[in-house]
Design a protein around this motif. Structure first.
Motif, PDB file in Angstrom:
ATOM      1  N   ASN A  44       0.852  -1.191   0.000  1.00 42.71           N
ATOM      2  CA  ASN A  44       0.000   0.000   0.000  1.00 42.71           C
ATOM      3  C   ASN A  44       0.888   1.242   0.000  1.00 42.71           C
ATOM      4  O   ASN A  44       1.416   1.643   1.028  1.00 42.71           O
ATOM      5  N   ASN A  52       0.861   8.534   9.329  1.00 40.42           N
ATOM      6  CA  ASN A  52       1.250   7.169   9.654  1.00 40.42           C
ATOM      7  C   ASN A  52       2.377   7.123  10.654  1.00 40.42           C
ATOM      8  O   ASN A  52       2.353   6.378  11.628  1.00 40.42           O
ATOM      9  N   ASP A  55       1.128   8.173  14.002  1.00 39.81           N
ATOM     10  CA  ASP A  55       0.292   7.170  14.663  1.00 39.81           C
ATOM     11  C   ASP A  55       1.140   6.051  15.249  1.00 39.81           C
ATOM     12  O   ASP A  55       0.859   5.561  16.342  1.00 39.81           O
ATOM     13  N   ARG A  58       2.900   7.344  18.310  1.00 40.24           N
ATOM     14  CA  ARG A  58       1.939   7.484  19.390  1.00 40.24           C
ATOM     15  C   ARG A  58       1.635   6.119  20.022  1.00 40.24           C
ATOM     16  O   ARG A  58       1.593   5.987  21.245  1.00 40.24           O
ATOM     17  N   ALA A  59       1.475   5.123  19.170  1.00 36.95           N
ATOM     18  CA  ALA A  59       1.135   3.800  19.685  1.00 36.95           C
ATOM     19  C   ALA A  59       2.325   3.134  20.363  1.00 36.95           C
ATOM     20  O   ALA A  59       2.168   2.146  21.065  1.00 36.95           O
ATOM     21  N   LYS A 172      -4.051  15.599  25.475  1.00 35.17           N
ATOM     22  CA  LYS A 172      -4.389  16.294  24.233  1.00 35.17           C
ATOM     23  C   LYS A 172      -3.233  17.129  23.697  1.00 35.17           C
ATOM     24  O   LYS A 172      -3.249  17.546  22.544  1.00 35.17           O
ATOM     25  N   GLY A 183      -7.785  16.187   4.420  1.00 35.01           N
ATOM     26  CA  GLY A 183      -8.343  16.952   5.527  1.00 35.01           C
ATOM     27  C   GLY A 183      -8.265  16.227   6.859  1.00 35.01           C
ATOM     28  O   GLY A 183      -8.773  16.701   7.859  1.00 35.01           O
ATOM     29  N   VAL A 184      -7.613  15.067   6.873  1.00 31.32           N
ATOM     30  CA  VAL A 184      -7.458  14.327   8.118  1.00 31.32           C
ATOM     31  C   VAL A 184      -6.324  14.942   8.936  1.00 31.32           C
ATOM     32  O   VAL A 184      -5.241  15.186   8.413  1.00 31.32           O
ATOM     33  N   ILE A 185      -6.629  15.200  10.215  1.00 26.33           N
ATOM     34  CA  ILE A 185      -5.630  15.844  11.067  1.00 26.33           C
ATOM     35  C   ILE A 185      -4.877  14.788  11.870  1.00 26.33           C
ATOM     36  O   ILE A 185      -5.486  13.870  12.409  1.00 26.33           O
ATOM     37  N   SER A 257      -3.743   9.625  27.397  1.00 27.24           N
ATOM     38  CA  SER A 257      -3.905   9.621  25.939  1.00 27.24           C
ATOM     39  C   SER A 257      -5.164   8.875  25.534  1.00 27.24           C
ATOM     40  O   SER A 257      -5.677   9.078  24.443  1.00 27.24           O
ATOM     41  N   ASN A 306       0.295  -2.667  13.826  1.00 25.00           N
ATOM     42  CA  ASN A 306      -0.511  -1.516  13.415  1.00 25.00           C
ATOM     43  C   ASN A 306      -0.696  -1.356  11.910  1.00 25.00           C
ATOM     44  O   ASN A 306      -1.363  -0.428  11.482  1.00 25.00           O
ATOM     45  N   VAL A 307      -0.094  -2.224  11.120  1.00 26.99           N
ATOM     46  CA  VAL A 307      -0.243  -2.026   9.676  1.00 26.99           C
ATOM     47  C   VAL A 307      -1.069  -3.124   9.015  1.00 26.99           C
ATOM     48  O   VAL A 307      -1.255  -3.116   7.808  1.00 26.99           O
ATOM     49  N   VAL A 309      -4.363  -3.961   9.099  1.00 29.03           N
ATOM     50  CA  VAL A 309      -5.572  -3.509   8.406  1.00 29.03           C
ATOM     51  C   VAL A 309      -5.169  -2.752   7.143  1.00 29.03           C
ATOM     52  O   VAL A 309      -5.763  -2.895   6.083  1.00 29.03           O
ATOM     53  N   PHE A 310      -4.110  -1.968   7.309  1.00 27.93           N
ATOM     54  CA  PHE A 310      -3.609  -1.143   6.225  1.00 27.93           C
ATOM     55  C   PHE A 310      -3.217  -1.977   5.018  1.00 27.93           C
ATOM     56  O   PHE A 310      -3.428  -1.599   3.878  1.00 27.93           O
TER      57      PHE A 310
END
Lengths: 339, 333
Positions: A44, A52, A55, A58-59, A172, A183-185, A257, A306-307, A309-310
């Motif tokens: 992909n 990405n 994320d 963060r994880a 936050k 437009g995804v933040i 978080s 984490n990848v 599903v991707f």
């Protein structure tokens, strides 16, 4: 992904590279990460997006903090599976305390309190391991059950949705905010800084202090370490205390978080954290391991889980893929160490 | 020790029979036994039991339950009630199989047994289910489809692939979407959240990445919508992505307020508590509950009655409640 073992195990591979990996196992972890990233990017091409990267970082935070504690215990020749229970207890009890009694408590009080609470549990682990002369695996399985049960029986079972303001703000807070093409933040959370500090502190202890030398010595051979004058009791108290302390901090980071405190959270994460530390080059039998390798191991585990599903793997198959990956990487590590 | 226990037991039974006989003359008593006291869900159920008690002068209705979710403790409480000689026991079983023995003893004493969420129980006069699970799944999906305008990609979440009801809801939703809305495309179905909001969040983020044009999420575990809602909120997609699923009003409140979660579905334990006592009273009075009967509680106005696994019946309502931003505060649990 699957061509890693083949190429790494081929006898034709330059011996120099093999030697280098023998001395620096984290380079091998890094190679696995690179191969995984290439594999995912082929499946992909949208993989190389800033959100990405954010994320995955963060994880990695909570896993990474846990892993630093596990690394220290493993290096000293022990094992700890109670850290998730400690984290759950500390995060839930502390959130409850702050919400109900001191709603205005600032974060610079909450975090040290969590560290202290976790350290107390950890030191109890160390005391038990030392005084019972029992394998640390059995001791910490026992304390894990006791701590979890005590949490659910005496502290509570209900979710906390409305966190104290200071914890909410901590969760936050973002270092960088990035808006994608659609437009995804995405944000890089400030909690990453906690991992940075924790990793640096762990590195300093292991590489720059006498305690660090004592930890590796006792993990390599406790009998010799004792004859060299290292106090095994102090080492055990320290390593389990450190693992507990970091677990307390990880718990608060998790709550902040996650924006809710659920006493059932974090259960069952123990093995993937231990797997991450071992994939980072630490021997499960003790005496070795590096901070940078452990961080790479955490990144690898996070990346792989984490990848999926991707890449388009159905949910029923995902655990199997993670399992196969751990198996392959673990086998290569075992082969390399035998050399 | 054994003789002593037997002696004590028979003394208690004798006492209970006297007391029971005395009670039977003036008032009937129905005791509702829940899984755990103090939890929000069962505090709400207690309101229903209390309301029934207030509405029925001739019947004493109370709710009891163990302090922790433990099947053995629940069985002990029922044992005590049998000894005490109540007229009827309404139970929300922790583990249905673990209660069969004590419930059989209760029935042998002439105590009527009503269960809720325990359609596998053999030793009960009636079991009450709030709704048909497949219909519930379709109901959630209908809401989602309406929000999506019947078009676009959507996905479903389950607590785990092993949890029966969640899978029934997700599958029924998928069937309904496929049959009624050809424009809806199900992608990466049945993601497991392991009842962990953080895992639901991570999975939802990943799905938003893999399918940037995703339009809808259907959650099954009560915390699924919380995790999905956070992912949607942080991605700045509130109002662009529809989030529907099982949820509890108090827990999901902040996300309903922000609009990250559109609508949650559940059943009201207050009504379930009330209706259990209604059924108990009817059974005590010897009234038969027929298919289509009206039990006088919202959602239980035309119940479906089928034969249960034992001699008892299974009564099924249509008692789902769905709330959005404006109504969730009416359900304080």
């Amino acid at each position: 992904m699957t061509d890693v073992p083949a190429s790494a195990a081929t006898p034709g591979l330059p011996a120099r590279l093999w030697d280098l990996m023998g001395r620096r196992p984290e380079l091998f972890t890094l190679a696995l990460i690179v191969v995984t990233v290439i594999g995912v990017a082929i499946a992909n091409p949208n993989f190389f997006a800033m959100n990405n990267v954010f994320d995955i970082l963060r994880a990695s935070v909570v896993r990474g903090i846990f892993a630093m504690g596990v690394l220290v215990v493993l290096a000293a020749g022990g094992i700890d599976v109670s850290f998730t229970a400690i984290a759950a207890f500390v995060m839930y009890a502390l959130t409850m305390l702050v919400t109900n009694i001191f709603p205005g408590m600032p974060l610079w009080v909450i975090l040290p309190l969590a560290a202290l609470g976790g350290a107390v549990f950890g030191v109890i682990n160390g005391l038990l391991v030392h005084s019972l002369r029992a394998p640390s695996l059995i001791v910490t399985i026992g304390t894990q059950y006791i701590i979890r049960s005590a949490l659910l029986t005496f502290v509570g079972t209900a979710l906390f949705m409305n966190l104290p303001a200071s914890m909410e703000a901590f969760g936050k807070a973002s270092l960088i905010t990035w808006t994608g093409g659609t437009g995804v933040i995405s944000t890089l959370p400030a909690t990453v800084l906690v991992l940075v500090v924790v990793a640096f502190a762990t590195w300093f202890i292991l590489e720059r202090t006498l305690m660090g030398r004592a930890i590796f010595a006792s993990g390599g051979n406790p009998g010799i370490a004792e004859r060299l004058g290292f106090n095994l009791f102090h080492i055990r108290l320290f390593v389990f205390g450190w693992a507990g302390l970091l677990a307390g901090i990880a718990g608060i980071v998790h709550v902040a978080s996650n924006r809710l405190a659920n006493p059932f959270d974090l259960a069952g994460m123990e093995l993937e954290i231990i797997a991450a530390v071992v994939l980072g080059g630490a021997r499960i039998t003790g005496g070795s391991g590096t901070v940078i390798g452990t961080l790479l191991g955490v990144l690898l585990i996070t990346l792989v889980s984490n990848v999926l599903v991707f890449v388009g793997i159905p949910s029923t198959l995902q655990l199997a893929i993670v399992g196969i990956f751990i198996l392959i990487a673990g086998t290569i590590f075992a082969l390399r160490q035998r050399n | 020790m054994k003789t002593l226990a037997k002696l004590a037991g028979s003394a208690m039974i004798a006492g209970a029979m006297v007391a029971g006989a005395a009670m039977a003359q003036d008032k009937q008593s129905i005791t509702t036994v829940v899984k755990i006291t103090g939890e929000g869900w069962f505090v709400r159920m207690d309101e229903g039991v209390k309301a029934f008690d207030a509405d029925n002068e001739a019947i004493d209705a109370v709710q009891v339950g163990p302090a922790q979710a433990d099947a053995a403790q629940q069985a002990r409480i029922i044992e005590d009630l049998v000894a005490k000689g109540v007229s009827a026991i309404a139970v929300v079983p922790m583990d249905p199989a673990a209660l069969e023995g004590v419930l059989r003893r209760a029935q042998a004493r002439g105590i009527k047994v009503i269960a809720h969420e325990g359609d596998s129980i053999v030793n009960a006069d009636a079991d009450i289910e709030a709704f048909d699970n497949a219909a519930f799944g379709r109901k959630i999906n209908d809401g989602l489809a309406e929000c999506m305008g019947g078009e676009g990609k959507w996905t479903s979440f389950v607590g785990s692939l092993g949890s029966l009801t969640h899978n029934i809801w997700a599958d029924a939703g998928a069937e309904s979407a496929a049959a009624n809305h050809p424009g809806m495309e199900l992608v990466a179905a049945k993601n497991e959240s392991f009842n962990d909001a953080n895992k639901a969040y991570d999975k939802a983020k990943e799905i938003l990445r893999a399918y940037p044009d995703i339009k809808g999420f259907q959650g099954s575990s009560a915390i699924d919508v919380i995790g999905i809602g956070r992912a949607v909120e942080e991605a700045g997609l509130v109002g662009k992505v529809c989030v529907y699923g099982l949820g509890l009003p108090k827990d999901t409140g902040p996300y309903l307020e922000s609009g990250a979660v559109n609508r949650i579905y559940f059943w009201d334990p207050k009504d379930a508590g009330y209706v259990m006592n209604v059924v108990a009273a009817k059974v005590l009075a010897g009234e038969e509950i027929a298919d289509g009967a009206d039990l006088g509680v919202p959602g239980y106005n035309a119940v479906t009655v089928t034969q249960g696994p034992g001699k008892g019946i299974i009564i099924q309502g249509a008692a789902w409640v769905d709330v959005g931003k404006d109504e969730y505060k009416n359900y304080p649990f």
